[in-house]
Design an enzyme around this catalytic site. Structure first.
Site, PDB file in Angstrom:
ATOM      1  N   ASP A  88      -5.168  -7.831   3.488  1.00 20.76           N
ATOM      2  CA  ASP A  88      -5.182  -9.294   3.596  1.00 20.76           C
ATOM      3  C   ASP A  88      -6.065  -9.907   2.516  1.00 20.76           C
ATOM      4  O   ASP A  88      -5.735 -10.947   1.927  1.00 20.76           O
ATOM      5  CB  ASP A  88      -5.701  -9.716   4.973  1.00 20.76           C
ATOM      6  CG  ASP A  88      -4.852  -9.202   6.120  1.00 20.76           C
ATOM      7  OD1 ASP A  88      -3.690  -8.826   5.877  1.00 20.76           O
ATOM      8  OD2 ASP A  88      -5.358  -9.169   7.256  1.00 20.76           O
ATOM      9  N   ASN A 119       0.848  -1.196   0.000  1.00 17.25           N
ATOM     10  CA  ASN A 119       0.000   0.000   0.000  1.00 17.25           C
ATOM     11  C   ASN A 119       0.884   1.247   0.000  1.00 17.25           C
ATOM     12  O   ASN A 119       2.103   1.168   0.175  1.00 17.25           O
ATOM     13  CB  ASN A 119      -0.991  -0.007   1.168  1.00 17.25           C
ATOM     14  CG  ASN A 119      -0.322   0.006   2.535  1.00 17.25           C
ATOM     15  OD1 ASN A 119       0.671   0.699   2.748  1.00 17.25           O
ATOM     16  ND2 ASN A 119      -0.878  -0.753   3.471  1.00 17.25           N
TER      17      ASN A 119
END
Length: 332
Positions: free
Chosen positions: A274, A203
């Site tokens: 996740d 990210n």
């Protein structure tokens, strides 16, 4: 693959080794309607207590929700929370054959106390020092023995000490010798150690932290420059940069692009990464096109943000949305 149905059916045949830092997410939920007389803090009228598998274990939960078979490989403490972790695995019908109980560590836990959807406080109990040699040898022994069962390796790194350069190097070497693809969700400490993997997914915040750079992810030129710096520092076949509410950037060297996120009623962003790595990893094992993989992961990552807490993907909802997605339809 000829249809979305075949893609989802293909997930069922996959076994995935998830190597990383596992967590128990504890929740205390209630209503805070008054201030304590003892200190200027809210008083929570407790309504519900809950325990969930978190960290790398949430990746395993996502994989199982998608129909795959996850095998967690991690180190927890030889303590009551370690026992609770294994009980949660048993409750979720997941194997514990890759879990090591160590007297040299404590089990990582995160306690979130909330009033409605408002977080009041989070309490972390963790031990982030690197594994001692004995535990590292045990972990690598488990990885070596379990790899033959697996179609994919996912490194889920939360900088809690389970993963270190030696574990990374040896696992990548073993997996590549067996032609097993490797997907990575990294953090700062080992950021540039994941050389030669199949998919490096990061990210914006972790990319900035991992390479000590600053850039505006909404500026296409700056984003492309950041992706270039990532490729200079980490050799991988494919790269994903997740952009939170702004979508996902993908790059293989041969093709690249940015996909916008889909309209959502965002509650919390916990666990979205996740879900992204789980979907992307499974799609990778099916040999699907990179844009397809990125969009499928993009859909799923946004979907879990519509629910409170850390939760795995709802396979049926993902399937229904995927069937109508114009980008995915291009390929099937």
């Amino acid at each position: 693959m000829k249809s979305i149905e075949e893609v989802f059916e293909g997930f069922k045949d996959k076994t995935v080794l998830v190597v990383g830092d596992v967590v128990i997410d504890y929740y205390m939920r209630g209503k805070a309607s008054k201030i304590s007389k003892e200190a200027p803090v809210p008083v929570l009228a407790l309504e519900k207590k809950e325990s969930r598998l978190g960290g790398a274990a949430n990746v395993a939960m996502n994989l199982r929700a998608l129909g795959a078979t996850p095998i967690l490989c991690s180190v927890v403490g030889d303590d009551p929370d370690g026992e609770a972790f294994e009980q949660l695995l048993e409750y979720e019908n997941m194997p514990n054959k890759g879990i090591i109980r160590s007297q040299n560590r404590i089990t990582t836990t995160k306690l979130r106390i909330t009033s409605g959807l408002q977080h009041l406080i989070r309490v972390d109990n963790e031990d982030v020092h690197p594994l001692i040699d004995l535990d590292q040898k045990s972990l690598l022994h488990h990885i070596k023995n379990l790899l033959d069962e697996c179609d994919l390796v996912i490194f889920e790194d939360y900088d809690k000490g389970t993963i270190n350069p030696e574990v990374i190097e040896e696992t990548i070497k073993l997996a590549k010798s067996k032609n097993i693809p490797i997907a990575v969700d990294p953090k700062r400490r080992n950021f540039t150690k994941y050389q030669g993997v199949s998919l490096f997914k990061v990210n914006v915040a972790d990319l900035q932290d991992g390479l000590d750079i600053e850039f505006d992810a909404l500026d296409e030129k700056q984003l492309a420059n950041a992706a270039g710096q990532l490729k200079e520092n980490v050799a991988a076949d494919n790269y994903f940069i997740t952009l939170s509410k702004n979508g996902i950037f993908y790059d293989s060297g041969k093709e690249s692009g940015k996909l916008n996120s889909h309209p959502r009623q965002i509650v919390e962003v916990l666990g979205a990464g996740d879900t992204v790595i789980s979907i992307a990893g499974l799609c990778l094992t099916l040999g699907l096109p990179l844009e397809f993989i990125a969009e499928m992961a993009n859909i799923g990552g946004g979907m879990v943000c519509e629910l409170p807490g850390v939760v795995p993907i709802d396979k049926e909802k993902l399937f229904q949305e995927a069937k109508e997605n114009p980008i995915l339809k291009k390929y099937l």
